[in-house]
Each structure stands twice: as structure tokens, then as C-alpha cells.
Enzyme design. Sequence first.
Site, PDB file in Angstrom:
ATOM      1  N   THR A  73     -11.657 123.727  91.374  1.00 24.74           N
ATOM      2  CA  THR A  73     -11.448 125.173  91.475  1.00 24.74           C
ATOM      3  C   THR A  73      -9.990 125.531  91.200  1.00 24.74           C
ATOM      4  O   THR A  73      -9.695 126.461  90.449  1.00 24.74           O
ATOM      5  CB  THR A  73     -11.874 125.667  92.878  1.00 24.74           C
ATOM      6  OG1 THR A  73     -13.263 125.377  93.043  1.00 24.74           O
ATOM      7  CG2 THR A  73     -11.637 127.149  93.052  1.00 24.74           C
ATOM      8  N   ASN A 151     -24.088 122.774  86.544  1.00 25.45           N
ATOM      9  CA  ASN A 151     -24.301 122.140  87.846  1.00 25.45           C
ATOM     10  C   ASN A 151     -25.713 122.351  88.378  1.00 25.45           C
ATOM     11  O   ASN A 151     -26.216 121.544  89.142  1.00 25.45           O
ATOM     12  CB  ASN A 151     -23.273 122.644  88.860  1.00 25.45           C
ATOM     13  CG  ASN A 151     -23.068 124.139  88.816  1.00 25.45           C
ATOM     14  OD1 ASN A 151     -22.753 124.713  87.771  1.00 25.45           O
ATOM     15  ND2 ASN A 151     -23.258 124.785  89.951  1.00 25.45           N
ATOM     16  N   GLN A 179     -19.053 118.512  86.260  1.00 22.33           N
ATOM     17  CA  GLN A 179     -20.344 117.818  86.436  1.00 22.33           C
ATOM     18  C   GLN A 179     -20.577 116.729  85.390  1.00 22.33           C
ATOM     19  O   GLN A 179     -21.553 115.983  85.486  1.00 22.33           O
ATOM     20  CB  GLN A 179     -21.498 118.831  86.377  1.00 22.33           C
ATOM     21  CG  GLN A 179     -21.572 119.751  87.576  1.00 22.33           C
ATOM     22  CD  GLN A 179     -21.947 119.040  88.872  1.00 22.33           C
ATOM     23  OE1 GLN A 179     -22.424 117.896  88.872  1.00 22.33           O
ATOM     24  NE2 GLN A 179     -21.741 119.706  89.990  1.00 22.33           N
ATOM     25  N   SER A 199     -13.126 117.004  89.203  1.00 22.35           N
ATOM     26  CA  SER A 199     -13.023 116.950  90.661  1.00 22.35           C
ATOM     27  C   SER A 199     -13.512 115.584  91.142  1.00 22.35           C
ATOM     28  O   SER A 199     -14.636 115.187  90.825  1.00 22.35           O
ATOM     29  CB  SER A 199     -13.893 118.062  91.260  1.00 22.35           C
ATOM     30  OG  SER A 199     -13.660 118.199  92.629  1.00 22.35           O
ATOM     31  N   HIS A 201     -14.611 114.334  93.915  1.00 17.50           N
ATOM     32  CA  HIS A 201     -15.756 114.134  94.816  1.00 17.50           C
ATOM     33  C   HIS A 201     -17.103 114.175  94.100  1.00 17.50           C
ATOM     34  O   HIS A 201     -18.129 113.842  94.690  1.00 17.50           O
ATOM     35  CB  HIS A 201     -15.713 115.126  95.980  1.00 17.50           C
ATOM     36  CG  HIS A 201     -16.099 116.532  95.659  1.00 17.50           C
ATOM     37  ND1 HIS A 201     -17.357 117.010  95.920  1.00 17.50           N
ATOM     38  CD2 HIS A 201     -15.412 117.565  95.119  1.00 17.50           C
ATOM     39  CE1 HIS A 201     -17.420 118.305  95.558  1.00 17.50           C
ATOM     40  NE2 HIS A 201     -16.249 118.652  95.068  1.00 17.50           N
ATOM     41  N   THR A 237       3.817 118.290  97.827  1.00 17.49           N
ATOM     42  CA  THR A 237       3.908 116.831  97.984  1.00 17.49           C
ATOM     43  C   THR A 237       2.607 116.172  97.541  1.00 17.49           C
ATOM     44  O   THR A 237       1.523 116.623  97.927  1.00 17.49           O
ATOM     45  CB  THR A 237       4.219 116.484  99.457  1.00 17.49           C
ATOM     46  OG1 THR A 237       5.485 117.058  99.779  1.00 17.49           O
ATOM     47  CG2 THR A 237       4.257 114.984  99.695  1.00 17.49           C
ATOM     48  N   CYS A 323     -23.271 126.240  96.359  1.00 19.14           N
ATOM     49  CA  CYS A 323     -22.619 127.473  96.804  1.00 19.14           C
ATOM     50  C   CYS A 323     -23.638 128.585  97.030  1.00 19.14           C
ATOM     51  O   CYS A 323     -23.392 129.484  97.810  1.00 19.14           O
ATOM     52  CB  CYS A 323     -21.599 127.936  95.768  1.00 19.14           C
ATOM     53  SG  CYS A 323     -20.660 126.606  95.048  1.00 19.14           S
TER      54      CYS A 323
HETATM   55  N1  PLP Z   1     -17.276 123.517  88.300  1.00 20.02           N
HETATM   56  C1  PLP Z   1     -18.510 123.019  88.436  1.00 20.02           C
HETATM   57  C2  PLP Z   1     -19.418 122.940  87.237  1.00 20.02           C
HETATM   58  C3  PLP Z   1     -18.955 122.563  89.680  1.00 20.02           C
HETATM   59  O1  PLP Z   1     -20.183 122.067  89.811  1.00 20.02           O
HETATM   60  C4  PLP Z   1     -18.074 122.658  90.797  1.00 20.02           C
HETATM   61  C5  PLP Z   1     -18.544 122.254  92.149  1.00 20.02           C
HETATM   62  O2  PLP Z   1     -19.705 122.361  92.481  1.00 20.02           O
HETATM   63  C6  PLP Z   1     -16.790 123.187  90.602  1.00 20.02           C
HETATM   64  C7  PLP Z   1     -16.430 123.605  89.340  1.00 20.02           C
HETATM   65  C8  PLP Z   1     -15.812 123.304  91.728  1.00 20.02           C
HETATM   66  O3  PLP Z   1     -15.419 122.048  92.187  1.00 20.02           O
HETATM   67  P1  PLP Z   1     -14.524 121.898  93.509  1.00 20.02           P
HETATM   68  O4  PLP Z   1     -15.428 122.193  94.648  1.00 20.02           O
HETATM   69  O5  PLP Z   1     -14.041 120.506  93.512  1.00 20.02           O
HETATM   70  O6  PLP Z   1     -13.423 122.864  93.425  1.00 20.02           O
END
Ligand code: PLP
Length: 383
Positions: A73, A151, A179, A199, A201, A237, A323
Site C-alpha cells: 500500500t 487478488n 499477487q 509485499s 507477506h 530507520t 478487505c
Molecule cells: N495490491 C494487491 C493486488 C493486493 O492483493 C494487496 C493486498 O491484499 C495490496 C495491494 C496491499 O498489500 P499490503 O496489505 O501489503 O499493503
Amino acid sequence: MSGLIYLDHNATTPVAPEVLDAMLPWFSQTFGNAGSAHALGHLSDGAVVHAREQVAALLNASPAEIVFTGSATEAINQAIRGALEAQPQKRHVVTTAVEHPAVQAVLQHEAAKGVEVTVLGVDGEGRLDLAAVEAALRPDTVLLSVMAANNESGVLFPVAELGRIAKAKGVRFHVDATQAIGKIPVDVVAWDADLLNLSAHKFQGPKGVGALFIRRGVRIKPFLLGGGQERGRRGGTENVPGLVGLGAAAERAARLLPEMDRVRLLRDHLEAGLQAIPEVRILGEGAPRLPNTTLAAFAGVEGEALLLKLNQQGICVSTGSACSTGHREPSHVLRAMGIPEAYAKGTLRLSLGLSTTEAEIDRALAVIPPLVTELRSLSPFAR
Ligand code: PLP
């Protein structure tokens, strides 16, 4: 949580044991500030340098082109807002109707400040019309911002072609690859990407760690100003354990990419089983898709009710994007695809991971059909 069947890998993934092992010493043994001039600082700085090399290698980029962030994000905010601020004479952006809320929210914010945003629709399979993209790019277009993989549906956009179109028109190309990483090859050179975010995670790294690729020579204005970290491109940092985790996860994702073939077979097995249920549709089935994602729509069922029933049986899924869970309206992705209401209300996203087993898919296939029948018998929407 033993016993749980986790089919929600597009929401997040478990940190891989080898990633956790790599991270642990950096919390309390070698804990130095990467900016410090002493031995502990040098060790941390070396770890950050290594992580940057690992992420660059995953993307076919140079380490100097990688800026670490706190999430996808944040990277998306930086990419879009930074690109707009760097070229204030151009006030037009092109994007699609199925982008993640992070992209949509930033563009809505910019639109309120006078930026013109062209939002391109998709067809019933979630596909983009390349001719429409080409026609939308104008001399005053700053940026084309699209996702590599959706996603919710897993549908892939033809990013290499989109990159070529943007380059030919002199438009910056931003790819949200959040994704895609670890599921399909990601290559900033082949895609002609100027900006690309990820990202950790989503590919078995830690939460709260992301990165933005900024092609060499591409000027974008930083917005997190601070102590000059990331060569002045993102203050704060460095999160050394997190970045070590991101680097280890990046290396692992590249190494294990061939295993996605096995995940695809499991996903296909899941879809074949689901399609035996009457009045079910696999959304985006006619488009190229991620190997791990199934977005199934069951007519006459509330997706939320199905999710709760599956949860009671120890099966973790989603009704759309994580979300949007909790909201009962069909997601913006389903609306953009024009999915009829009866199906759109009954969608379930099942997203597999490297640890998913055939026994888990068989268990899901044993549980889902009777639940659909049960819910249909109770539902006022049932035909
Ligand atoms: N973009 C896509 C396509 C995603 O699926 C997600 C998270 O679900 C994000 C952006 C945002 O990722 P983060 O939660 O690491 O900011």
C-alpha cells in the site's frame, strides 16, 4: 493452528520456517541501526544490502532500483503520487476498474485534486481490451497503473503488452505485482515496468514489509522524508529483521516457483470438483489466471453464510478480497465483470499455497457441496 485448512493465501501467507530463521538473529542479537557507524550498524547495513540484492534478483532489477517500504500500500501511494508530482504539467492517469483499493483510493484522492483518471472496464472474464488501453493514453497521460494479477479472481493482465504500449506512448508504467510474486515469473525488463510494487507477506515473508522498484532514470518525488535512508527516497530507520525476511522470502519464491505447477494441478482438481455442483460458475475461467486462485460463484447462496459454515468446519476461505469481507455488496471486481446478482452474492475465493495438500482439497470438496445444498434450501434467493 493444526487441523485448520487454510485456503486464503491471497489474503496472507504463513512466514516460511527458513524465512523466520533468517530473521530471528536480527531482533535482539545483531540489532544495530543500519545507519550506525559501529560494528553492529555495519552488520545491519550489510543485511539490508543483501536483502536489496535478493529482491532485485527476483524482479530482474538492479539493487539500486529497489526502495524498501512498509507495505505494498505504501509503495503504491509512493509510485502514483510520486509519479504525478514529478511531472506536474501532465494531469491524466489511466487505470482499470478492478484494481486493489490501495490504487483506487490514491487515484480518487488525486482526482479530487484535479487529476483526470480514466478507468477502463473489463469483460465478463475479467479481461482488459488492449486497444482500449492504447486509445486511452494521451500526450498528457502521466501514468498507466495496472495490476499484474487480480487478488479476487486471479485473472492476469497482459503486462508485457501493456508495458510496450505505454513505452511507445511515453507514459510511465506502474505494475501492482503484489499477487503475482511467487506465483508467476515477474520481470521488470520483460514487462517494461517503470514502477512495480510488492509485499512480503503474500509470499511467505513477514507482514508490514514491501518494496517499490523504480527504474533507473525514472524521477519520482519521495513523500516519506526523514533521515535520508533509502538514498533519500524513503525516510525511517530500516526494519532490518523485516527486510532480511523479505530478502529470504524473495530468494525462496524464485527457487520454488516451479512448484506452482503442482499447485495449479490441485487448483484444477478443486475446480473440477466444484463444477459438479449445479449452478456454479468459476469466474475468470476463460482468461489466463494465477495458478493458485479459484473464484467460484454459487447461484442462490449467500457467500458470507458459506464462509461462516466453512469456518465452523475449520476451512478458511474468503468471499472476495479480504478487505471486502464483512461487506455484503458484491465487490467492485464482480461488478466490473458484470456478474449477475444471483451469482455475485454467492462467491467464494479459495486461494491455495505451496503447503496445500490433495487431502485438504478433497476435504473441502467433501464439505462444500452439501453446504451449498443446505444453504440453497434455506435461502430466499434459491430458485
Ligand atoms: N495490491 C494487491 C493486488 C493486493 O492483493 C494487496 C493486498 O491484499 C495490496 C495491494 C496491499 O498489500 P499490503 O496489505 O501489503 O499493503
